[in-house]
Design a protein around this motif. Structure first.
Motif, short mmCIF file in Angstrom:
data_model
loop_
_atom_site.label_atom_id
_atom_site.label_comp_id
_atom_site.label_asym_id
_atom_site.label_seq_id
_atom_site.Cartn_x
_atom_site.Cartn_y
_atom_site.Cartn_z
N UNK A 820 0.81 -1.22 0.00
CA UNK A 820 0.00 0.00 0.00
C UNK A 820 0.83 1.26 0.00
N UNK A 821 2.03 1.18 -0.55
CA UNK A 821 2.88 2.36 -0.65
C UNK A 821 3.85 2.16 -1.81
N UNK A 822 4.39 3.26 -2.32
CA UNK A 822 5.37 3.17 -3.37
C UNK A 822 6.71 2.71 -2.80
N UNK A 823 7.42 1.94 -3.59
CA UNK A 823 8.74 1.48 -3.16
C UNK A 823 9.76 2.59 -3.35
N UNK A 824 10.84 2.49 -2.62
CA UNK A 824 11.92 3.45 -2.71
C UNK A 824 13.21 2.71 -3.06
N UNK A 825 14.27 3.47 -3.25
CA UNK A 825 15.56 2.85 -3.53
C UNK A 825 16.00 1.92 -2.39
N UNK A 826 15.59 2.26 -1.17
CA UNK A 826 15.96 1.43 -0.03
C UNK A 826 15.31 0.06 -0.09
N UNK A 827 14.24 -0.07 -0.87
CA UNK A 827 13.54 -1.35 -1.00
C UNK A 827 14.10 -2.22 -2.12
N UNK A 828 14.97 -1.67 -2.96
CA UNK A 828 15.41 -2.40 -4.15
C UNK A 828 16.13 -3.71 -3.84
N UNK A 829 16.93 -3.79 -2.78
CA UNK A 829 17.54 -5.10 -2.48
C UNK A 829 16.50 -6.20 -2.26
N UNK A 830 15.38 -5.84 -1.66
CA UNK A 830 14.32 -6.83 -1.44
C UNK A 830 13.70 -7.24 -2.77
N UNK A 831 13.55 -6.28 -3.67
CA UNK A 831 13.02 -6.60 -5.00
C UNK A 831 13.97 -7.56 -5.71
N UNK A 832 15.27 -7.30 -5.62
CA UNK A 832 16.24 -8.20 -6.25
C UNK A 832 16.16 -9.60 -5.65
N UNK A 833 15.95 -9.67 -4.34
CA UNK A 833 15.79 -10.98 -3.70
C UNK A 833 14.54 -11.69 -4.20
N UNK A 834 13.48 -10.92 -4.43
CA UNK A 834 12.24 -11.50 -4.94
C UNK A 834 12.44 -12.11 -6.31
N UNK A 835 13.20 -11.43 -7.16
CA UNK A 835 13.47 -11.96 -8.50
C UNK A 835 14.24 -13.27 -8.41
N UNK A 836 15.26 -13.30 -7.57
CA UNK A 836 16.03 -14.53 -7.42
C UNK A 836 15.16 -15.66 -6.87
N UNK A 837 14.28 -15.31 -5.94
CA UNK A 837 13.39 -16.33 -5.37
C UNK A 837 12.47 -16.90 -6.45
N UNK A 838 11.92 -16.05 -7.29
CA UNK A 838 11.07 -16.54 -8.38
C UNK A 838 11.85 -17.45 -9.31
N UNK A 839 13.04 -17.05 -9.67
CA UNK A 839 13.85 -17.84 -10.61
C UNK A 839 14.24 -19.19 -10.02
N UNK A 840 14.35 -19.25 -8.70
CA UNK A 840 14.70 -20.52 -8.05
C UNK A 840 13.48 -21.38 -7.77
N UNK A 841 12.28 -20.84 -7.99
CA UNK A 841 11.05 -21.56 -7.64
C UNK A 841 10.03 -21.54 -8.77
N UNK A 842 10.51 -21.77 -9.98
CA UNK A 842 9.62 -21.95 -11.11
C UNK A 842 9.08 -20.69 -11.74
N UNK A 843 9.52 -19.54 -11.27
CA UNK A 843 9.08 -18.24 -11.81
C UNK A 843 7.56 -18.10 -11.78
N UNK A 844 6.92 -18.60 -10.74
CA UNK A 844 5.46 -18.53 -10.66
C UNK A 844 5.01 -17.31 -9.86
N UNK A 845 3.79 -16.90 -10.12
CA UNK A 845 3.20 -15.81 -9.35
C UNK A 845 3.04 -16.21 -7.88
N UNK A 846 2.73 -17.47 -7.65
CA UNK A 846 2.56 -17.94 -6.27
C UNK A 846 3.88 -17.83 -5.51
N UNK A 847 4.99 -18.16 -6.16
CA UNK A 847 6.28 -18.05 -5.46
C UNK A 847 6.57 -16.60 -5.11
#
Length: 861
Positions: A820-847
């Motif tokens: 419920x808020x816009x992301x900032x530069x401080x949040x980008x490491x978490x976004x990068x972690x999310x991408x890696x998590x998706x790639x390691x878990x079938x790239x699904x929306x559920x992951x």
């Protein structure tokens, strides 16, 4: 009795029940030394020629508009633009002195480091509560009271960061408060009942009884107008086949004795002519026209006969005459105001008619019900003279009868009444009973345990009201106060505000004192993320037993919520806003240029995109299917539009793509293609910008002021294609910088016209018709990195090669929605972690959803 004076009892809760939210002042010390040592030499060397004292491109002067004070919102925004320009190699422009990659990296790293610190500080200084948006309010009210409340009486929620659940945009005005209070009274009046169940009435309307407003039929003592229209009667059926004012069926000028939900029931069937019947019905019109023209110009017999044959070929080959079932539009009129209830296909045969039911709310105002023929046949040159003729074959809608029954209650008292007013136990004592009612209602409405003083406060409202009101009216006063309380209207998480003690810009702020959400807050955040609704009984039970804090339990609850049909709210509110589906129909394709676009197609476009997203989510498919897939999720109407055979019925289903059909992925869906067009033509700029923002997560930059639009296409004046007009436009130096990034993406989609229909040529004939010698579409382009892209297949391949960009964009969008808020530069490491998590878990929306829910950003406050 009037309740207006008690509005102040309700509104006073805003003053007495809100916690005062404060945080210790955090400090940010600008890094002036780093600014002077790293930034100023770079700006002086590479930037001031265009953004200095003599020239200010874009009204941006870098030696004045930039500083090291990153807490200044304007400075922060300017630095964001600078970073985007440097990272995108857009600045300095070609032809100017270019810095080395090391110099750029040094400046960008310094800026990002300062921005991160400032963002963390600002986050500590502002605590923003999130108000329920209209969709969440509607769903919560329905779950809490059983009332399907019409939220159109409330102001629209402004989007921010792409979504309308952004806390900073969901402000509250005095008008909101008045509307919420009135809504609370209306909701409680519908939910709480007294006395025995109202008697149920049932009228059966026979439309063939009369064909004008003079025809009146008596039902329960009311003389109701029953107008079957001027359509033919066949046995017991009225047969509708043309949308015309005198062919509608309606019954009106009645008032029901009791307000409530009423069922409108229709017995109907359809007759669909074959292609042979279509051609046979057109033949007499063509013969008549040919004879007339031959009589006038016998010297042109061969040309006239050839022209007649070409017209006949239109009826023989055009897919628009592969008719679907007839379609009916159901309209309810209340207090003189018509409102569309539904529009639907009628595929049943005359030998076995179907019965269609729709539930509507009807008050005691004057009311009416209307049925209209709603199958759209595009008006082409070939069929224009036949459109309103009864002998021209078209799908026929056969109506036997219409019933009105109600008010409908599954039980009495209704479920909402029983949920709010619990069954009293033992000897009835008003004060004790109302306390029990309030305890139960408030804990569900506030989505947490209730303190005794909170209940006592609301109980005082009841006691004051009871002195002048009957019991039922008095108990509504504290209940209404609950429904306008900030604890109901806001997702409040006031405890545990993080403190920040960093005193210098060189020290990273310590955010480790952020506190986890308690189980009730976590249940609320989770349910509004995936259901746009309050927690259900199982989530409440889990919260009460403090089980949600367990990682495995939380994971199981995510899967349970995604398996429930209420996930449709997530699909609608997240995917719908991410893809821009609310814009469909805002600027529809011009009807004289795109004649095959109609309301049924428009509705189907939106539903296709939602059903496609849900198919990927529900079946754990690779999220890259959003870019390119070998299937579509369509109904019969879209199948006709996409030229995909063998699909019948208005329901959406997965269909494997036939060879040669250029569909698959959101970029090929008509919804996206129409919202990125201009109504009269395609817009490579809009389409390219949409892809940059919503697929690649790249800021396309603001358009340069006062450069004008590309020249419009006016059929008959010239034959310059959209591509040629845009090439002229981008020759302006101030335009080329952005268009070099945007246009190649848009050009790749030029084979799809402004209505989303596939084409090989750009039409310059009458009303945009494609003529034999019209130019072929050039859908090739060169990407900024030099890659050649041809058509949508080439574009999809290029995006698939940039998988990380798309997954990062998707992750950012979903995190923005979830938090419920816009992301900032401080949040980008978490976004990068999310991408890696998706790639390691079938790239699904559920992951991705599991990662977001398990993250500290989601579970902490």
């Amino acid at each position: 009795m009037p309740r207006t004076p008690f509005v102040w009892f309700a509104l006073i809760t805003w003053c007495v029940s809100c916690d005062t939210l404060r945080s210790e002042d955090a400090q940010f010390v600008p890094d002036d030394a780093g600014f002077q040592e790293i930034v100023q030499p770079f700006v002086s060397t590479y930037c001031l020629a265009c953004h200095g004292e003599d020239v200010q491109e874009g009204e941006f002067r870098m030696d004045q508009d930039l500083s090291a004070d990153f807490l200044n919102p304007l400075v922060h925004q300017r630095w964001s633009e600078v970073v985007n320009a440097l990272n995108g190699h857009a600045m300095p422009p070609q032809g100017e002195a270019q810095p080395s990659p090391k110099q750029v990296a040094q400046v960008v790293d310094w800026v990002i480091h300062q921005m991160k610190i400032a963002e963390l500080v600002r986050r500590e200084n502002s605590v923003v509560l999130r108000r329920l948006n209209r969709a969440e309010y509607h769903n919560t009210i329905q779950e809490l009271t059983g009332v399907d409340f019409d939220v159109n009486v409330l102001p629209q929620d402004p989007p921010a960061g792409g979504f309308d659940n952004n806390s900073r945009a969901l402000t509250l005005s005095p008008l909101h408060i008045e509307l919420y209070y009135q809504a609370a009274l209306d909701i409680l009046d519908q939910a709480l009942v007294e006395g025995p169940a109202p008697p149920r009435m049932k009228w059966r309307i026979e439309p063939e009884s009369g064909n004008s407003d003079a025809n009146r039929v008596i039902y329960d003592g009311q003389r109701i107008i029953v107008n079957g229209g001027q359509s033919r009667v066949d046995g017991a059926f009225k047969v509708l086949r043309i949308d015309r004012w005198d062919r509608k069926i309606n019954f009106r000028d009645f008032a029901v004795p009791y307000p409530g939900d009423y069922v409108i029931r229709i017995r109907a069937a359809g007759v669909v002519p074959s292609r042979t019947e279509v051609v046979a019905s057109a033949q007499p019109f063509l013969d008549r026209d040919m004879k007339k023209r031959l009589a006038e110009r016998p010297d042109r017999e061969q040309r006239i006969r050839e022209g007649t044959q070409r017209t006949l070929d239109h009826f023989l080959t055009d897919r628009m005459y592969n008719y679907g079932p007839p379609r009916v539009k159901l309209i309810r009129t209340l207090g003189g105001q018509p409102e569309l209830v539904d529009e639907f296909d009628v595929p049943d045969s005359v030998s076995e008619p179907g019965i269609y039911e729709r539930t509507v709310r009807i008050t005691t105002e004057k009311a009416g019900v209307t049925l209209e023929y709603a199958y759209h046949i595009p008006a082409e040159i070939e069929n224009f003279s036949m459109q309103k003729e009864d002998s021209f074959a078209r799908p026929e809608l056969w109506i036997d009868w219409i019933e009105l029954e109600g008010p409908i209650y599954e039980s009495w008292p209704p479920a909402g009444h029983r949920t709010i007013l619990i069954e009293p136990t033992g000897r009835f004592q008003e004060q004790k009973y109302v306390r029990q009612v309030l305890t139960r209602f408030m804990s569900r409405a506030y989505r947490r345990p209730i303190q005794p003083e909170e209940i006592s406060q609301k109980l005082r409202l009841f006691r004051d009201a009871r002195e002048v009101m009957p019991f039922m009216e008095a108990v509504k006063v504290p209940l209404a106060a609950v429904l306008v309380s900030p604890h109901f209207l806001y997702l409040t998480e006031p405890e545990g505000i993080r403190q920040q003690s960093s005193q210098t810009a060189d020290v990273q702020p310590d955010t480790t004192d952020s506190r986890p959400l308690d189980d009730f807050q976590l249940a609320t955040r989770l349910s509004y993320f995936l259901w746009s609704n309050m927690p259900d009984s199982e989530l409440f039970t889990m919260a009460e037993s403090k089980q949600l804090s367990n990682d495995e339990v939380l994971r199981q609850q995510v899967d349970r919520l995604l398996a429930d049909n209420q996930r449709s709210q997530f699909v609608k509110n997240f995917a719908g806003q991410w893809l821009g589906l609310r814009e469909v129909g805002a600027n529809p394709p011009a009807p004289d240029l795109y004649r095959r676009y109609d309301s049924h197609l428009e509705e189907s476009m939106v539903q296709e995109s939602l059903a496609f997203f849900d198919e990927i989510l529900r079946n754990d498919l690779d999220a890259m299917n959003l870019i390119q897939s070998d299937f579509v999720v369509i109904n019969e109407r879209l199948a006709r539009f996409y030229d995909i055979p063998g699909v019948q019925g208005d329901h959406f289903r997965k269909v494997e793509l036939p060879a040669g059909v250029a569909r698959g992925g959101v970029l090929t869906q008509a919804s996206v293609l129409t919202i990125t067009s201009n109504g009269t033509r395609t817009s490579p700029v809009k389409r390219g910008t949409w892809i940059l923002k919503n697929i690649l997560g790249t800021d396309p930059g603001l358009p340069v002021a006062n450069v004008g639009e590309i020249a419009p296409q006016v059929p008959g004046i010239d034959k310059a294609t959209v591509r040629q007009r845009l090439e002229i436009h981008r020759q302006l130096p101030q335009c080329a910088r952005c268009h070099d990034r945007i246009d190649p993406l848009g050009f790749a989609l030029e084979n799809f016209n402004a209505s989303g229909e596939f084409r090989q040529q750009e039409g310059f004939g009458y009303k945009g018709r494609i003529e034999e010698k019209d130019p072929l579409i050039d859908a090739s382009s060169r990407m900024p990195d030099g890659r050649i892209v041809v058509g949508v297949d080439g574009l999809q391949a290029a995006i698939l090669d940039q998988e990380d960009l798309f997954l990062r964009c998707l992750s950012s969008k979903m995190m923005t929605y979830a938090l419920g808020r816009e992301l900032t530069l401080a949040d980008q490491p978490v976004v990068d972690d999310a991408v890696r998590h998706m790639q390691d878990n079938g790239r699904t929306l559920r992951s991705l959803i599991h990662f977001i829910v398990a993250s500290d950003l989601f579970r902490n406050k």
